[in-house]
Design a protein around this motif. Structure first.
Motif, PDB file in Angstrom:
ATOM      1  N   VAL A 160       0.835  -1.199   0.000  1.00 25.89           N
ATOM      2  CA  VAL A 160       0.000   0.000   0.000  1.00 25.89           C
ATOM      3  C   VAL A 160       0.874   1.255   0.000  1.00 25.89           C
ATOM      4  O   VAL A 160       0.614   2.209  -0.742  1.00 25.89           O
ATOM      5  N   ALA A 161       1.925   1.244   0.808  1.00 31.39           N
ATOM      6  CA  ALA A 161       2.785   2.424   0.903  1.00 31.39           C
ATOM      7  C   ALA A 161       3.450   2.728  -0.445  1.00 31.39           C
ATOM      8  O   ALA A 161       3.478   3.882  -0.888  1.00 31.39           O
ATOM      9  N   THR A 162       3.965   1.708  -1.096  1.00 26.76           N
ATOM     10  CA  THR A 162       4.668   1.924  -2.365  1.00 26.76           C
ATOM     11  C   THR A 162       3.721   2.473  -3.436  1.00 26.76           C
ATOM     12  O   THR A 162       4.058   3.421  -4.152  1.00 26.76           O
ATOM     13  N   LEU A 163       2.532   1.902  -3.521  1.00 27.60           N
ATOM     14  CA  LEU A 163       1.596   2.359  -4.555  1.00 27.60           C
ATOM     15  C   LEU A 163       0.963   3.707  -4.184  1.00 27.60           C
ATOM     16  O   LEU A 163       0.641   4.508  -5.074  1.00 27.60           O
ATOM     17  N   SER A 164       0.787   3.942  -2.896  1.00 33.55           N
ATOM     18  CA  SER A 164       0.297   5.251  -2.477  1.00 33.55           C
ATOM     19  C   SER A 164       1.290   6.335  -2.888  1.00 33.55           C
ATOM     20  O   SER A 164       0.906   7.404  -3.362  1.00 33.55           O
ATOM     21  N   ASN A 165       2.565   6.026  -2.719  1.00 32.09           N
ATOM     22  CA  ASN A 165       3.615   6.963  -3.110  1.00 32.09           C
ATOM     23  C   ASN A 165       3.642   7.163  -4.624  1.00 32.09           C
ATOM     24  O   ASN A 165       3.887   8.273  -5.117  1.00 32.09           O
TER      25      ASN A 165
ATOM     26  N   ASP B 148      -9.725  -1.841  -9.396  1.00 36.85           N
ATOM     27  CA  ASP B 148      -9.457  -2.160  -7.986  1.00 36.85           C
ATOM     28  C   ASP B 148      -8.713  -3.479  -7.858  1.00 36.85           C
ATOM     29  O   ASP B 148      -7.723  -3.588  -7.114  1.00 36.85           O
ATOM     30  N   LEU B 149      -9.165  -4.465  -8.605  1.00 36.53           N
ATOM     31  CA  LEU B 149      -8.502  -5.773  -8.573  1.00 36.53           C
ATOM     32  C   LEU B 149      -7.077  -5.667  -9.104  1.00 36.53           C
ATOM     33  O   LEU B 149      -6.147  -6.271  -8.549  1.00 36.53           O
ATOM     34  N   ALA B 150      -6.910  -4.899 -10.167  1.00 33.59           N
ATOM     35  CA  ALA B 150      -5.572  -4.702 -10.732  1.00 33.59           C
ATOM     36  C   ALA B 150      -4.639  -4.069  -9.704  1.00 33.59           C
ATOM     37  O   ALA B 150      -3.491  -4.506  -9.528  1.00 33.59           O
ATOM     38  N   MET B 151      -5.119  -3.054  -9.006  1.00 29.34           N
ATOM     39  CA  MET B 151      -4.290  -2.379  -8.002  1.00 29.34           C
ATOM     40  C   MET B 151      -3.968  -3.313  -6.836  1.00 29.34           C
ATOM     41  O   MET B 151      -2.886  -3.227  -6.245  1.00 29.34           O
ATOM     42  N   HIS B 152      -4.894  -4.181  -6.514  1.00 30.82           N
ATOM     43  CA  HIS B 152      -4.625  -5.133  -5.424  1.00 30.82           C
ATOM     44  C   HIS B 152      -3.489  -6.084  -5.798  1.00 30.82           C
ATOM     45  O   HIS B 152      -2.623  -6.395  -4.969  1.00 30.82           O
ATOM     46  N   ILE B 153      -3.500  -6.516  -7.039  1.00 26.92           N
ATOM     47  CA  ILE B 153      -2.415  -7.397  -7.513  1.00 26.92           C
ATOM     48  C   ILE B 153      -1.087  -6.649  -7.495  1.00 26.92           C
ATOM     49  O   ILE B 153      -0.053  -7.185  -7.077  1.00 26.92           O
ATOM     50  N   LEU B 154      -1.105  -5.416  -7.932  1.00 25.11           N
ATOM     51  CA  LEU B 154       0.114  -4.604  -7.914  1.00 25.11           C
ATOM     52  C   LEU B 154       0.630  -4.416  -6.491  1.00 25.11           C
ATOM     53  O   LEU B 154       1.835  -4.517  -6.231  1.00 25.11           O
ATOM     54  N   ALA B 155      -0.298  -4.125  -5.565  1.00 27.48           N
ATOM     55  CA  ALA B 155       0.098  -3.932  -4.169  1.00 27.48           C
ATOM     56  C   ALA B 155       0.726  -5.209  -3.611  1.00 27.48           C
ATOM     57  O   ALA B 155       1.725  -5.160  -2.883  1.00 27.48           O
ATOM     58  N   GLU B 176       2.948 -16.228   0.089  1.00 30.22           N
ATOM     59  CA  GLU B 176       2.124 -15.101  -0.352  1.00 30.22           C
ATOM     60  C   GLU B 176       1.573 -15.334  -1.754  1.00 30.22           C
ATOM     61  O   GLU B 176       0.439 -14.950  -2.061  1.00 30.22           O
ATOM     62  N   VAL B 177       2.384 -15.952  -2.608  1.00 31.24           N
ATOM     63  CA  VAL B 177       1.903 -16.287  -3.955  1.00 31.24           C
ATOM     64  C   VAL B 177       0.741 -17.268  -3.863  1.00 31.24           C
ATOM     65  O   VAL B 177      -0.293 -17.096  -4.521  1.00 31.24           O
ATOM     66  N   ASP B 178       0.903 -18.287  -3.033  1.00 35.14           N
ATOM     67  CA  ASP B 178      -0.178 -19.260  -2.857  1.00 35.14           C
ATOM     68  C   ASP B 178      -1.430 -18.578  -2.331  1.00 35.14           C
ATOM     69  O   ASP B 178      -2.547 -18.856  -2.781  1.00 35.14           O
ATOM     70  N   ARG B 179      -1.237 -17.696  -1.383  1.00 35.58           N
ATOM     71  CA  ARG B 179      -2.379 -17.010  -0.782  1.00 35.58           C
ATOM     72  C   ARG B 179      -3.105 -16.178  -1.835  1.00 35.58           C
ATOM     73  O   ARG B 179      -4.330 -16.170  -1.905  1.00 35.58           O
ATOM     74  N   LEU B 180      -2.337 -15.484  -2.669  1.00 35.31           N
ATOM     75  CA  LEU B 180      -2.976 -14.649  -3.686  1.00 35.31           C
ATOM     76  C   LEU B 180      -3.689 -15.503  -4.728  1.00 35.31           C
ATOM     77  O   LEU B 180      -4.768 -15.140  -5.210  1.00 35.31           O
ATOM     78  N   HIS B 181      -3.092 -16.627  -5.079  1.00 32.24           N
ATOM     79  CA  HIS B 181      -3.756 -17.526  -6.035  1.00 32.24           C
ATOM     80  C   HIS B 181      -5.103 -17.986  -5.495  1.00 32.24           C
ATOM     81  O   HIS B 181      -6.104 -18.027  -6.219  1.00 32.24           O
TER      82      HIS B 181
END
Lengths: 198, 198
Positions: A160-165, B148-155, B176-181
DNA sequence: GTCTATATCGGGATAGAC
DNA sequence: GTCTATCCCGATATAGAC
């Protein structure tokens, strides 16, 4: 408190702020001296080298982080609410984060690229948060998963911090906070995994 | 391809790598010249200033990112699988990320702290990923939620990259990869929210 | 403890020969 | 296009007076 009185403390405070806003390497002695209102020469009476100042800044950050976590521990009895307090930092400090990112994440990354010997001490600030978060989850009944959950919360804050920035979008930050709160509620409602499933 | 032939391209390639590994400001002309194997003087025949090199590096990154996304678009017909391809970067490039973090996130943050005029162009690399990810979700039937979904993936990617760089823990990255999948699968199974609920 | 003056070094940038 | 030589400036760091 070691903040306002004493030239040395003033130097560390100014450096702390400038290292955050401009980065460690880009911050010159002249800038720090000007911020404090002293001459550059006087500077070396208090610190031998720039790395010494960095070390002092990191120690101050460690100390103030410990104090903040201790405050949260004292003021809030519910571990789940304590975790939410941490999550809320990205909103509480939203303005600074938009402008400069997370102080912990950005410093550790800069020191990594500089291959700087102080990097492990900077990572120690992360460790404080990690351990504190893990403790909250342990108090909530989690055991082996506690550290994983702590790291997930940390990763959230850094993403969140990186993208907020990068994007300067407060609504994105709020959405991610809401999403994590929902995730946390679900996680707490489900409870820790029974030992037989591990 | 504009990569191997030509002194100018060699300079940009070397600068691209060094800016990533050491940071923009910390990388000197001498270091770039040495990496390419030319003298510092020759340097200025190709670029007038250091900022010019930074500009060229960012343009190259934009170009190579576009090419990579176009490849993924061509090679994989399932948008969900394309998103998973992006998520997998944190493992594919795991070694570099451990050492230096994410090239996009760390550069944009450094330029933010330097208050550098090239910052918007660096953010444009983020925008490429954001737009591409949003398009995938739109193809999957999402509309207003797609961004919103795109930004979540980026975050996710930024959070994982920052902590991977700090802690050097591959198992954390995999978790974390498993969790996101899992999250992605659930999100796709639920489908887009009906219009009446917005 | 604080100041001014100065040493020293490395960085970006220029001039001009080849 | 590539080189050597050089300028210029800012940054860290030191010396020594007050």
């Amino acid at each position: 408190m070691a903040g306002s009185t004493g030239t040395r403390a003033q130097i560390v405070d100014a450096a702390n702020r400038l290292f955050y806003e401009q980065g460690f390497e880009h911050t010159s002695f002249a800038a720090i001296a000007q911020a404090v209102g002293i001459s550059r020469g006087n500077f070396y009476h208090h610190f031998k080298t720039k790395d010494d100042i960095l070390g002092a800044v990191i120690e101050v950050r460690l100390q103030s982080t410990r104090a903040m976590l201790a405050d949260w521990q004292r003021d809030e009895s519910d571990p789940a609410e304590r975790v939410r307090r941490f999550v809320g930092i990205v909103i509480t400090n939203g303005a600074d984060i938009q402008d400069f990112g997370c102080p912990v994440g950005t410093l550790t990354n800069e020191l990594a690229k500089l291959d700087h010997p102080a990097r492990p001490r900077a990572v120690a600030v992360f460790d404080l948060f990690r351990t504190w978060l893990r403790t909250q989850f342990e108090e909530l009944g989690f055991s082996v998963e506690a550290d994983d959950l702590a790291m997930h919360i940390l990763a959230f804050s850094q993403g969140v911090a990186t993208l907020s920035n990068a994007f300067h979008d407060e609504r994105f930050v709020q959405r991610e906070v809401d999403r994590l709160h929902t995730w946390l509620d679900e996680r707490l409602a489900a409870g820790p995994a029974p030992r037989s499933m591990r």
